[in-house]
Design a protein around this motif. Structure first.
Motif, PDB file in Angstrom:
ATOM      1  N   THR A 199       0.868  -1.177   0.000  1.00  0.00           N
ATOM      2  CA  THR A 199       0.000   0.000   0.000  1.00  0.00           C
ATOM      3  C   THR A 199       0.906   1.228   0.000  1.00  0.00           C
ATOM      4  O   THR A 199       1.978   1.214   0.613  1.00  0.00           O
ATOM      5  CB  THR A 199      -0.903   0.034   1.249  1.00  0.00           C
ATOM      6  OG1 THR A 199      -0.087  -0.104   2.417  1.00  0.00           O
ATOM      7  CG2 THR A 199      -1.921  -1.081   1.223  1.00  0.00           C
ATOM      8  N   ILE A 200       0.486   2.256  -0.716  1.00  0.00           N
ATOM      9  CA  ILE A 200       1.334   3.442  -0.844  1.00  0.00           C
ATOM     10  C   ILE A 200       0.484   4.706  -0.654  1.00  0.00           C
ATOM     11  O   ILE A 200      -0.421   4.973  -1.444  1.00  0.00           O
ATOM     12  CB  ILE A 200       2.095   3.419  -2.197  1.00  0.00           C
ATOM     13  CG1 ILE A 200       3.065   4.588  -2.310  1.00  0.00           C
ATOM     14  CG2 ILE A 200       1.154   3.357  -3.398  1.00  0.00           C
ATOM     15  CD1 ILE A 200       4.105   4.413  -3.397  1.00  0.00           C
ATOM     16  N   PRO A 201       0.717   5.463   0.428  1.00  0.00           N
ATOM     17  CA  PRO A 201      -0.053   6.688   0.655  1.00  0.00           C
ATOM     18  C   PRO A 201       0.355   7.776  -0.325  1.00  0.00           C
ATOM     19  O   PRO A 201       1.547   8.008  -0.538  1.00  0.00           O
ATOM     20  CB  PRO A 201       0.298   7.079   2.097  1.00  0.00           C
ATOM     21  CG  PRO A 201       1.627   6.448   2.357  1.00  0.00           C
ATOM     22  CD  PRO A 201       1.719   5.228   1.485  1.00  0.00           C
ATOM     23  N   ILE A 202      -0.633   8.407  -0.939  1.00  0.00           N
ATOM     24  CA  ILE A 202      -0.348   9.452  -1.941  1.00  0.00           C
ATOM     25  C   ILE A 202      -1.087  10.739  -1.582  1.00  0.00           C
ATOM     26  O   ILE A 202      -2.099  10.713  -0.878  1.00  0.00           O
ATOM     27  CB  ILE A 202      -0.760   8.998  -3.361  1.00  0.00           C
ATOM     28  CG1 ILE A 202      -2.234   8.574  -3.384  1.00  0.00           C
ATOM     29  CG2 ILE A 202       0.126   7.855  -3.855  1.00  0.00           C
ATOM     30  CD1 ILE A 202      -2.801   8.294  -4.762  1.00  0.00           C
ATOM     31  N   ASP A 203      -0.567  11.877  -2.075  1.00  0.00           N
ATOM     32  CA  ASP A 203      -1.266  13.152  -1.879  1.00  0.00           C
ATOM     33  C   ASP A 203      -2.263  13.370  -3.018  1.00  0.00           C
ATOM     34  O   ASP A 203      -2.459  12.497  -3.863  1.00  0.00           O
ATOM     35  CB  ASP A 203      -0.268  14.312  -1.741  1.00  0.00           C
ATOM     36  CG  ASP A 203       0.514  14.599  -3.026  1.00  0.00           C
ATOM     37  OD1 ASP A 203       0.142  14.065  -4.103  1.00  0.00           O
ATOM     38  OD2 ASP A 203       1.500  15.355  -2.957  1.00  0.00           O
ATOM     39  N   HIS A 204      -2.890  14.553  -3.055  1.00  0.00           N
ATOM     40  CA  HIS A 204      -3.964  14.806  -4.037  1.00  0.00           C
ATOM     41  C   HIS A 204      -3.439  14.859  -5.471  1.00  0.00           C
ATOM     42  O   HIS A 204      -4.211  14.742  -6.420  1.00  0.00           O
ATOM     43  CB  HIS A 204      -4.703  16.107  -3.695  1.00  0.00           C
ATOM     44  CG  HIS A 204      -3.854  17.328  -3.823  1.00  0.00           C
ATOM     45  ND1 HIS A 204      -2.920  17.687  -2.867  1.00  0.00           N
ATOM     46  CD2 HIS A 204      -3.774  18.273  -4.795  1.00  0.00           C
ATOM     47  CE1 HIS A 204      -2.315  18.799  -3.248  1.00  0.00           C
ATOM     48  NE2 HIS A 204      -2.822  19.169  -4.412  1.00  0.00           N
ATOM     49  N   THR A 205      -2.107  15.004  -5.623  1.00  0.00           N
ATOM     50  CA  THR A 205      -1.540  15.011  -6.973  1.00  0.00           C
ATOM     51  C   THR A 205      -1.084  13.612  -7.405  1.00  0.00           C
ATOM     52  O   THR A 205      -0.628  13.423  -8.530  1.00  0.00           O
ATOM     53  CB  THR A 205      -0.321  15.958  -7.067  1.00  0.00           C
ATOM     54  OG1 THR A 205       0.764  15.413  -6.299  1.00  0.00           O
ATOM     55  CG2 THR A 205      -0.668  17.351  -6.565  1.00  0.00           C
ATOM     56  N   GLY A 206      -1.185  12.654  -6.499  1.00  0.00           N
ATOM     57  CA  GLY A 206      -0.746  11.292  -6.810  1.00  0.00           C
ATOM     58  C   GLY A 206       0.695  11.006  -6.433  1.00  0.00           C
ATOM     59  O   GLY A 206       1.235   9.945  -6.736  1.00  0.00           O
ATOM     60  N   LYS A 207       1.342  11.953  -5.724  1.00  0.00           N
ATOM     61  CA  LYS A 207       2.746  11.755  -5.318  1.00  0.00           C
ATOM     62  C   LYS A 207       2.803  10.951  -4.017  1.00  0.00           C
ATOM     63  O   LYS A 207       2.079  11.249  -3.067  1.00  0.00           O
ATOM     64  CB  LYS A 207       3.436  13.103  -5.109  1.00  0.00           C
ATOM     65  CG  LYS A 207       4.904  12.942  -4.704  1.00  0.00           C
ATOM     66  CD  LYS A 207       5.544  14.268  -4.327  1.00  0.00           C
ATOM     67  CE  LYS A 207       6.975  14.029  -3.838  1.00  0.00           C
ATOM     68  NZ  LYS A 207       7.603  15.255  -3.325  1.00  0.00           N
ATOM     69  N   PRO A 208       3.675   9.923  -3.957  1.00  0.00           N
ATOM     70  CA  PRO A 208       3.839   9.167  -2.710  1.00  0.00           C
ATOM     71  C   PRO A 208       4.292  10.085  -1.573  1.00  0.00           C
ATOM     72  O   PRO A 208       5.105  10.995  -1.776  1.00  0.00           O
ATOM     73  CB  PRO A 208       4.922   8.139  -3.050  1.00  0.00           C
ATOM     74  CG  PRO A 208       4.866   7.998  -4.534  1.00  0.00           C
ATOM     75  CD  PRO A 208       4.498   9.358  -5.048  1.00  0.00           C
ATOM     76  N   LEU A 209       3.768   9.832  -0.376  1.00  0.00           N
ATOM     77  CA  LEU A 209       4.053  10.701   0.767  1.00  0.00           C
ATOM     78  C   LEU A 209       5.192  10.185   1.634  1.00  0.00           C
ATOM     79  O   LEU A 209       5.659  10.891   2.521  1.00  0.00           O
ATOM     80  CB  LEU A 209       2.786  10.864   1.623  1.00  0.00           C
ATOM     81  CG  LEU A 209       1.695  11.707   0.984  1.00  0.00           C
ATOM     82  CD1 LEU A 209       0.377  11.550   1.716  1.00  0.00           C
ATOM     83  CD2 LEU A 209       2.123  13.183   0.964  1.00  0.00           C
ATOM     84  N   GLU A 210       5.604   8.951   1.413  1.00  0.00           N
ATOM     85  CA  GLU A 210       6.688   8.409   2.235  1.00  0.00           C
ATOM     86  C   GLU A 210       7.432   7.318   1.466  1.00  0.00           C
ATOM     87  O   GLU A 210       6.954   6.833   0.435  1.00  0.00           O
ATOM     88  CB  GLU A 210       6.137   7.849   3.552  1.00  0.00           C
ATOM     89  CG  GLU A 210       5.086   6.783   3.369  1.00  0.00           C
ATOM     90  CD  GLU A 210       4.377   6.419   4.673  1.00  0.00           C
ATOM     91  OE1 GLU A 210       4.223   5.212   4.933  1.00  0.00           O
ATOM     92  OE2 GLU A 210       3.956   7.329   5.411  1.00  0.00           O
ATOM     93  N   THR A 211       8.585   6.956   1.989  1.00  0.00           N
ATOM     94  CA  THR A 211       9.348   5.861   1.389  1.00  0.00           C
ATOM     95  C   THR A 211       8.601   4.548   1.621  1.00  0.00           C
ATOM     96  O   THR A 211       7.741   4.458   2.495  1.00  0.00           O
ATOM     97  CB  THR A 211      10.748   5.774   2.015  1.00  0.00           C
ATOM     98  OG1 THR A 211      10.607   5.606   3.433  1.00  0.00           O
ATOM     99  CG2 THR A 211      11.565   7.017   1.720  1.00  0.00           C
ATOM    100  N   THR A 212       8.924   3.527   0.831  1.00  0.00           N
ATOM    101  CA  THR A 212       8.227   2.240   0.909  1.00  0.00           C
ATOM    102  C   THR A 212       9.145   1.170   1.493  1.00  0.00           C
ATOM    103  O   THR A 212      10.201   0.875   0.922  1.00  0.00           O
ATOM    104  CB  THR A 212       7.762   1.792  -0.492  1.00  0.00           C
ATOM    105  OG1 THR A 212       6.879   2.781  -1.027  1.00  0.00           O
ATOM    106  CG2 THR A 212       7.031   0.453  -0.420  1.00  0.00           C
TER     107      THR A 212
END
Length: 222
Positions: A75-88
């Motif tokens: 699972t990958i958390p993203i912001d409203h622009t679709g950019k990942p918010l943290e490293t995986t």
């Protein structure tokens, strides 16, 4: 009530696609799970919820989440622009007994052969339960991506073998990085010291850098 494991890749992708656009609260309610107010104490809650919904089997075992399908779930958390918010996070890094360990028989290589990415809204302004799940992506590294991963892994493992684990920072590596992986800085494990003797260090984990996962998502969805 955990769901049965999907019998094939088509069933896994069908389940993943059915989640797209659904809120975390809806999935939690279906599974009789309480939604936390925030994720400060429940950092892994979203990932565990998605694992449960998709029927992942591995739990915390060092193997792919869908071993019978050769698929790792992220699972990958993203912001409203679709950019990942943290490293995986990928896997724990071995700090001792690494003689003869090669890229091809490493856990990083094994886990990243094929990844099912599940983007999830991650803006903290959105209450946890209202965050929606995005379109799933089944990804395998291209030859150039695999080459970058291998190069970073080999350079980091060489530093570990030389007893320099405590000199490695998150800036090392182009796409893969090594970071402390523990609940707190008091957690210690054995590692190779500068003189070749065993010493105590914080446990480390391999993580994919944000720019790399952003490139994966951008390439797939644009």
């Amino acid at each position: 009530m955990s769901k049965s494991s999907p019998k094939d890749l088509a069933e896994l992708m069908q389940r993943a696609n059915l989640m797209a656009g659904i809120s975390l609260a809806d999935i939690a309610n279906d599974n009789g799970i309480t939604v936390p107010d925030n994720l400060r104490r429940d950092k892994g809650w979203i990932g565990q919820l998605i694992e449960l919904e998709l029927g992942a089997m591995a739990g915390s075992k060092p193997e792919q989440d869908f071993l019978h399908l050769g698929v790792e779930l992220k699972t990958i958390p993203i912001d409203h622009t679709g950019k990942p918010l943290e490293t995986t996070y990928v896997t724990v890094a071995p700090l001792t007994n690494i003689q003869g360990l090669t890229w091809e028989n490493s856990l990083v290589y094994h886990k990243l052969q094929r990844v099912l990415w599940i983007p999830v809204e991650g803006d903290r302004s959105i209450p946890v339960g209202q965050r929606r799940i995005g379109t799933p992506l089944l990804w395998s590294p291209s030859a150039s991506e695999m080459s970058l991963l291998k190069q970073d892994w080999e350079e980091i493992m060489e530093l570990i073998a030389l007893g320099k684990v405590d000199t490695i920072t998150a800036r090392h590596g182009e796409v893969l990085q090594l970071r402390p992986k523990a609940a707190n800085s008091q957690a210690l494990t054995e590692s190779i010291g500068p003189d070749g003797q065993t010493q105590l260090s914080n446990p480390r984990g391999f993580y994919l850098k944000i720019a790399f996962t952003q490139q994966i998502l951008t390439h797939a969805f644009n």
